[in-house]
Design an enzyme around this catalytic site. Structure first.
Site, PDB file in Angstrom:
ATOM      1  N   SER A 164      -8.757 -18.942  -0.586  1.00 51.93           N
ATOM      2  CA  SER A 164      -8.177 -18.280  -1.769  1.00 51.93           C
ATOM      3  C   SER A 164      -8.420 -19.176  -2.974  1.00 51.93           C
ATOM      4  O   SER A 164      -8.527 -20.407  -2.827  1.00 51.93           O
ATOM      5  CB  SER A 164      -6.669 -18.115  -1.554  1.00 51.93           C
TER       6      SER A 164
ATOM      7  N   TYR B 104       2.075 -20.606   1.476  1.00 47.77           N
ATOM      8  CA  TYR B 104       0.800 -19.873   1.439  1.00 47.77           C
ATOM      9  C   TYR B 104      -0.288 -20.751   0.815  1.00 47.77           C
ATOM     10  O   TYR B 104      -1.371 -20.924   1.398  1.00 47.77           O
ATOM     11  CB  TYR B 104       0.960 -18.581   0.631  1.00 47.77           C
TER      12      TYR B 104
HETATM   13  N1  LIG Z   1      -5.810  -9.848  -1.650  1.00 45.68           N
HETATM   14  C1  LIG Z   1      -5.821 -10.996  -2.333  1.00 45.68           C
HETATM   15  O1  LIG Z   1      -5.452 -11.045  -3.522  1.00 45.68           O
HETATM   16  C2  LIG Z   1      -6.338 -12.246  -1.669  1.00 45.68           C
HETATM   17  C3  LIG Z   1      -6.642 -13.347  -2.478  1.00 45.68           C
HETATM   18  C4  LIG Z   1      -7.102 -14.514  -1.884  1.00 45.68           C
HETATM   19  C5  LIG Z   1      -7.235 -14.582  -0.523  1.00 45.68           C
HETATM   20  N2  LIG Z   1      -6.924 -13.505   0.258  1.00 45.68           N
HETATM   21  C6  LIG Z   1      -7.045 -13.633   1.707  1.00 45.68           C
HETATM   22  O2  LIG Z   1      -7.818 -12.598   2.216  1.00 45.68           O
HETATM   23  C7  LIG Z   1      -7.462 -12.381   3.588  1.00 45.68           C
HETATM   24  C8  LIG Z   1      -7.280 -10.893   3.829  1.00 45.68           C
HETATM   25  O3  LIG Z   1      -6.150 -10.449   3.090  1.00 45.68           O
HETATM   26  P1  LIG Z   1      -6.072  -9.019   2.390  1.00 45.68           P
HETATM   27  O4  LIG Z   1      -5.882  -9.227   0.963  1.00 45.68           O
HETATM   28  O5  LIG Z   1      -7.189  -8.174   2.876  1.00 45.68           O
HETATM   29  O6  LIG Z   1      -4.654  -8.483   2.936  1.00 45.68           O
HETATM   30  P2  LIG Z   1      -4.298  -7.464   4.122  1.00 45.68           P
HETATM   31  O7  LIG Z   1      -4.876  -6.128   3.893  1.00 45.68           O
HETATM   32  O8  LIG Z   1      -2.822  -7.579   4.289  1.00 45.68           O
HETATM   33  O9  LIG Z   1      -5.067  -8.085   5.356  1.00 45.68           O
HETATM   34  C9  LIG Z   1      -4.542  -9.068   6.181  1.00 45.68           C
HETATM   35  C10 LIG Z   1      -4.925  -8.703   7.614  1.00 45.68           C
HETATM   36  O10 LIG Z   1      -4.547  -9.770   8.470  1.00 45.68           O
HETATM   37  C11 LIG Z   1      -4.011  -9.206   9.645  1.00 45.68           C
HETATM   38  N3  LIG Z   1      -3.071 -10.146  10.242  1.00 45.68           N
HETATM   39  C12 LIG Z   1      -1.974 -10.693   9.661  1.00 45.68           C
HETATM   40  N4  LIG Z   1      -1.339 -11.444  10.549  1.00 45.68           N
HETATM   41  C13 LIG Z   1      -2.033 -11.383  11.713  1.00 45.68           C
HETATM   42  C14 LIG Z   1      -1.841 -11.933  12.995  1.00 45.68           C
HETATM   43  N5  LIG Z   1      -0.796 -12.720  13.286  1.00 45.68           N
HETATM   44  N6  LIG Z   1      -2.758 -11.650  13.954  1.00 45.68           N
HETATM   45  C15 LIG Z   1      -3.813 -10.843  13.684  1.00 45.68           C
HETATM   46  N7  LIG Z   1      -4.040 -10.279  12.480  1.00 45.68           N
HETATM   47  C16 LIG Z   1      -3.144 -10.543  11.522  1.00 45.68           C
HETATM   48  C17 LIG Z   1      -3.299  -7.933   9.177  1.00 45.68           C
HETATM   49  O11 LIG Z   1      -3.192  -6.983  10.230  1.00 45.68           O
HETATM   50  P3  LIG Z   1      -1.816  -6.807  11.077  1.00 45.68           P
HETATM   51  O12 LIG Z   1      -0.696  -6.843  10.094  1.00 45.68           O
HETATM   52  O13 LIG Z   1      -1.992  -5.483  11.759  1.00 45.68           O
HETATM   53  O14 LIG Z   1      -1.785  -7.927  12.035  1.00 45.68           O
HETATM   54  C18 LIG Z   1      -4.240  -7.434   8.100  1.00 45.68           C
HETATM   55  O15 LIG Z   1      -5.208  -6.562   8.634  1.00 45.68           O
HETATM   56  C19 LIG Z   1      -6.205 -13.217   3.836  1.00 45.68           C
HETATM   57  O16 LIG Z   1      -6.546 -14.411   4.496  1.00 45.68           O
HETATM   58  C20 LIG Z   1      -5.713 -13.510   2.433  1.00 45.68           C
HETATM   59  O17 LIG Z   1      -4.952 -14.690   2.368  1.00 45.68           O
HETATM   60  C21 LIG Z   1      -6.487 -12.329  -0.283  1.00 45.68           C
END
Ligand SMILES: NC(=O)c1ccc[n+]([C@@H]2O[C@H](COP(=O)([O-])OP(=O)(O)OC[C@H]3O[C@@H](n4cnc5c(N)ncnc54)[C@H](OP(=O)(O)O)[C@@H]3O)[C@@H](O)[C@H]2O)c1
Length: 250
Positions: free
Chosen positions: A139, A152
């Protein structure tokens, strides 16, 4: 990195950034296995992305990580890419107040422990493959934290650090270690509506795929591109400005 003819395990691949990348890799001709905790979300993702394979798994549990690796390498022996994408983002009470440690511990297990352990479990397998790679999703907040999400940001900073060490240790092997550094992207991370002001998901995913294809080992976009390339002085200024702007009103 080529986008076709890979066999990819992507954690958290049933929603958000993970699903957007999965769709693009499937579209390019790769086999993609997504894992996540919610079975109904995995099934929804399979409807949205025909051809996507899915395995239910909670990557915060050590035994589930081991079982996932055993199953995925047995069912998909050509697996050559691991994308450590799963993550959660908690907004805990201020650190001056009493904490529910279990939520911090679980955030650390999902965001940091899981990618570290999955990488270690899969290195022996990846070394036997053609064009192997590990992609870690960190991130922009790995480079400059927002203080109301201390755990986080700490997990992402630590995953950035681990990624540098992993890349160094694997430098004489064919395994490429890539860090994907997203800015705020419009997904449901942390709860619905919290990232609505982020970069549109498709815009971000298209950009990320182009940078992956170019073979870049670390890349951001907009805020996170600037952040990862900033000097300490610039980061200190961003830290002050960002935390004054986004401090929760209580
Ligand atoms: N969106 C942003 O602004 C942003 C910015 C910087 C970095 N990121 C990073 O990008 C990545 C993806 O996030 P996103 O934004 O796409 O959010 P998201 O849609 O909430 O995706 C997160 C995914 O991780 C899965 N997950 C969470 N806990 C888990 C566990 N214990 N075991 C297996 N799967 C798990 C969730 O599925 P389940 O809940 O079904 O398990 C979900 O599919 C993350 O690492 C996040 O920190 C996002």
């Amino acid at each position: 990195m080529r986008l076709d003819r890979n066999t990819i395990l992507i954690t958290g691949g049933a929603s958000g950034i993970g699903l957007a990348l999965a769709r693009r890799f499937v579209g390019a001709g790769s086999t993609v296995v997504a894992c996540g905790r919610r079975q109904e979300q995995l099934e929804q993702a399979q409807r949205e992305c025909p051809g996507l394979r899915a395995i239910q798994c909670d990557v915060s549990v050590e035994a589930e990580r081991a079982a996932l690796v055993e199953r995925v390498t047995r069912e998909f022996p050509g697996l050559n890419v691991l994308i450590n994408n799963a993550g959660v983002q908690n907004r805990p009470p201020p650190l001056l107040e009493t904490q529910d440690w279990s939520r911090h511990r679980s955030e650390i297990a999902i965001n940091l422990e899981a990618p570290m352990h999955l990488s270690m479990l899969l290195i022996p397998h990846l070394l036997q493959q053609e064009s192997p790679a590990i992609l870690n999703v960190t991130s922009g907040l790995a480079f400059v934290p927002i203080a109301f999400m201390p755990t986080y940001c700490a997990t992402k900073a630590a995953l950035h650090s681990f990624t540098l060490s992993l890349r160094y240790q694997l430098k004489d092997t064919p395994v490429r270690v890539i860090e994907v550094v997203p800015p705020a992207v419009n997904t449901d991370l942390g709860g619905k509506g919290l990232h609505d002001a982020g970069v549109p998901l498709d815009e971000y995913a298209d950009h990320a795929m182009a940078r992956i294809e170019k073979g870049e080992l670390e890349f951001g976009y907009q805020f996170s591109e600037k952040g990862r390339l900033s000097s300490r002085k610039e980061l200190d200024e961003v830290f002050t400005a960002m935390n004054e702007r986004f401090a929760p009103r209580r």
